[in-house]
Motif scaffolding. Sequence first.
Motif, mmCIF file in Angstrom:
data_model
loop_
_atom_site.group_PDB
_atom_site.id
_atom_site.type_symbol
_atom_site.label_atom_id
_atom_site.label_comp_id
_atom_site.label_asym_id
_atom_site.label_seq_id
_atom_site.Cartn_x
_atom_site.Cartn_y
_atom_site.Cartn_z
ATOM 1 N N LYS A 72 1.444 -8.513 103.959
ATOM 2 C CA LYS A 72 2.795 -8.188 104.414
ATOM 3 C C LYS A 72 3.080 -8.728 105.804
ATOM 4 O O LYS A 72 4.192 -9.201 106.087
ATOM 5 C CB LYS A 72 2.964 -6.662 104.396
ATOM 6 N N ASP A 73 2.100 -8.676 106.695
ATOM 7 C CA ASP A 73 2.310 -9.053 108.087
ATOM 8 C C ASP A 73 1.970 -10.510 108.382
ATOM 9 O O ASP A 73 2.058 -10.944 109.529
ATOM 10 C CB ASP A 73 1.482 -8.143 109.012
ATOM 11 N N SER A 74 1.575 -11.278 107.372
ATOM 12 C CA SER A 74 1.309 -12.699 107.570
ATOM 13 C C SER A 74 2.626 -13.455 107.705
ATOM 14 O O SER A 74 3.715 -12.916 107.459
ATOM 15 C CB SER A 74 0.521 -13.255 106.382
ATOM 16 N N ALA A 75 2.535 -14.725 108.088
ATOM 17 C CA ALA A 75 3.744 -15.547 108.212
ATOM 18 C C ALA A 75 4.483 -15.634 106.880
ATOM 19 O O ALA A 75 5.719 -15.551 106.831
ATOM 20 C CB ALA A 75 3.385 -16.943 108.717
ATOM 21 N N ILE A 76 3.738 -15.783 105.788
ATOM 22 C CA ILE A 76 4.362 -15.864 104.475
ATOM 23 C C ILE A 76 4.974 -14.524 104.090
ATOM 24 O O ILE A 76 6.082 -14.452 103.537
ATOM 25 C CB ILE A 76 3.348 -16.321 103.410
ATOM 26 N N GLY A 77 4.272 -13.431 104.390
ATOM 27 C CA GLY A 77 4.808 -12.105 104.099
ATOM 28 C C GLY A 77 6.093 -11.828 104.860
ATOM 29 O O GLY A 77 7.060 -11.275 104.310
ATOM 30 N N LYS A 78 6.121 -12.208 106.121
ATOM 31 C CA LYS A 78 7.333 -12.024 106.926
ATOM 32 C C LYS A 78 8.471 -12.899 106.418
ATOM 33 O O LYS A 78 9.644 -12.490 106.428
ATOM 34 C CB LYS A 78 7.026 -12.335 108.391
ATOM 35 N N THR A 79 8.132 -14.102 105.982
ATOM 36 C CA THR A 79 9.153 -15.005 105.443
ATOM 37 C C THR A 79 9.737 -14.446 104.158
ATOM 38 O O THR A 79 10.946 -14.552 103.912
ATOM 39 C CB THR A 79 8.550 -16.396 105.199
ATOM 40 N N MET A 80 8.914 -13.834 103.334
ATOM 41 C CA MET A 80 9.399 -13.215 102.105
ATOM 42 C C MET A 80 10.408 -12.115 102.410
ATOM 43 O O MET A 80 11.486 -12.045 101.795
ATOM 44 C CB MET A 80 8.229 -12.650 101.300
ATOM 45 N N GLN A 81 10.090 -11.266 103.379
ATOM 46 C CA GLN A 81 11.011 -10.184 103.729
ATOM 47 C C GLN A 81 12.297 -10.737 104.343
ATOM 48 O O GLN A 81 13.402 -10.251 104.059
ATOM 49 C CB GLN A 81 10.344 -9.217 104.719
ATOM 50 N N TYR A 82 12.165 -11.773 105.149
ATOM 51 C CA TYR A 82 13.333 -12.428 105.731
ATOM 52 C C TYR A 82 14.233 -12.971 104.621
ATOM 53 O O TYR A 82 15.477 -12.849 104.682
ATOM 54 C CB TYR A 82 12.894 -13.565 106.657
ATOM 55 N N ALA A 83 13.630 -13.553 103.593
ATOM 56 C CA ALA A 83 14.395 -14.090 102.471
ATOM 57 C C ALA A 83 15.176 -12.984 101.768
ATOM 58 O O ALA A 83 16.368 -13.147 101.451
ATOM 59 C CB ALA A 83 13.452 -14.778 101.481
ATOM 60 N N ALA A 84 14.513 -11.860 101.529
ATOM 61 C CA ALA A 84 15.185 -10.745 100.851
ATOM 62 C C ALA A 84 16.377 -10.247 101.666
ATOM 63 O O ALA A 84 17.468 -10.010 101.125
ATOM 64 C CB ALA A 84 14.189 -9.608 100.621
ATOM 65 N N ASP A 85 16.182 -10.096 102.964
ATOM 66 C CA ASP A 85 17.253 -9.595 103.827
ATOM 67 C C ASP A 85 18.398 -10.585 103.941
ATOM 68 O O ASP A 85 19.578 -10.200 103.876
ATOM 69 C CB ASP A 85 16.688 -9.286 105.219
ATOM 70 N N LEU A 86 18.071 -11.858 104.120
ATOM 71 C CA LEU A 86 19.110 -12.877 104.296
ATOM 72 C C LEU A 86 19.954 -13.016 103.034
ATOM 73 O O LEU A 86 21.193 -13.093 103.107
ATOM 74 C CB LEU A 86 18.473 -14.217 104.650
ATOM 75 N N ILE A 87 19.317 -13.052 101.882
ATOM 76 C CA ILE A 87 20.046 -13.225 100.630
ATOM 77 C C ILE A 87 20.942 -12.029 100.341
ATOM 78 O O ILE A 87 22.096 -12.183 99.902
ATOM 79 C CB ILE A 87 19.058 -13.489 99.477
#
Length: 366
Positions: A72-87
């Motif tokens: 969850k706290d990795s760069a990829i995990g953070k990017t995934m959450q960013y994607a969910a929020d942005l979309i």
Amino acid sequence: MKKLIGLALACSLVLTACGSGSTSTTAAPTTAPSETTAGAATEAASNEAETTAAAPSGEAEYNFTIGTSATKDSAIGKTMQYAADLIAERTNGRISITCYPDSQLGSDAELVEGVQLGNVTMVIGNTAPQVAFVPSLALFDLPNTYDDISVAQTVLAGFTEKMAGSFEGTQMHLCQLFPTVFRYMSSNKEIKTVDDFNGIKIRTMTNNNHMAYWNALGATATPLDFSELYIGLQQGLVDAQENPLDIFLSSNFYEQQKYVINTKHIAFVATILMNQETWDSLPADLQQTLTECFTEIGQYGTKVAQEAESQNIQTVKDKDVAVIELDDATLAAMKEKAQPVYDMVREAVGSELVDEYLAAIEASSK
């Protein structure tokens, strides 16, 4: 059992709008390794099925799931959450995305299969284990192609569309390609010249191109299950390994390794994939919005990974591990020795695509 629970939960959250049923396509064979994208070294901080809904309010028209094997706290995990929020924000809540990090929905290969079958809407991962499903992704196994991640960012931004055709018939839509960081070699032997690789037993992923690369340098590539790597280093079964720095640190490899070498041998290329039937079912306005979002998501993924990289380098030094920067002559010699790998990739994906890719790198490097 946890993975089965996660998959069952994902199935209940699959896209509910009209025309969004699962495909009947047979999944590709699970020959890809299960090593995670940016944090496979550690177990999830919590093994409970943690979900994150991203709809601002009201009831969404479309409910997506997105999974990753990264923490969850990795760069990829953070990017995934960013994607969910942005979309969710850009679609005014019409699309809601639930995030499943930490391999909650399965390994890298299992996640790709889930997207193919429509059991998982989206996955964010990396190209190395996906070659088993999309052979043309071997293009990104070409070694020592980049000197700087910023060049990779420019090139890959233009190659997302070019690679889309390679996904035809896979039941997956390529949403975005973006780089994160370089993979580094760690070793108990000091590496400063190309001759220093001779005889080193290095653990690699089970990827023929990666193995051929290290063998071409004079090392002995040794495929080893990631779960056995720490003990393998401890017991001397292997002398070295290669991974992004966050995996090196989170796996405590610094306890067994004296040197980290910035070999720049592979740029870690991340992908965002979506079930093709789901993509096709979306109205044109949402497809356009998502396309714009994916561009921003890729830019964010590179940015957050590079910010973490600076801290990771300092942390490696703080662990009393020497960081070695190879000179240009050594990097050039490594690339020259790696030509057999270029021949392998050309045979797998075609010379035209390889030449176009290398030309784009050269143009962006000027």
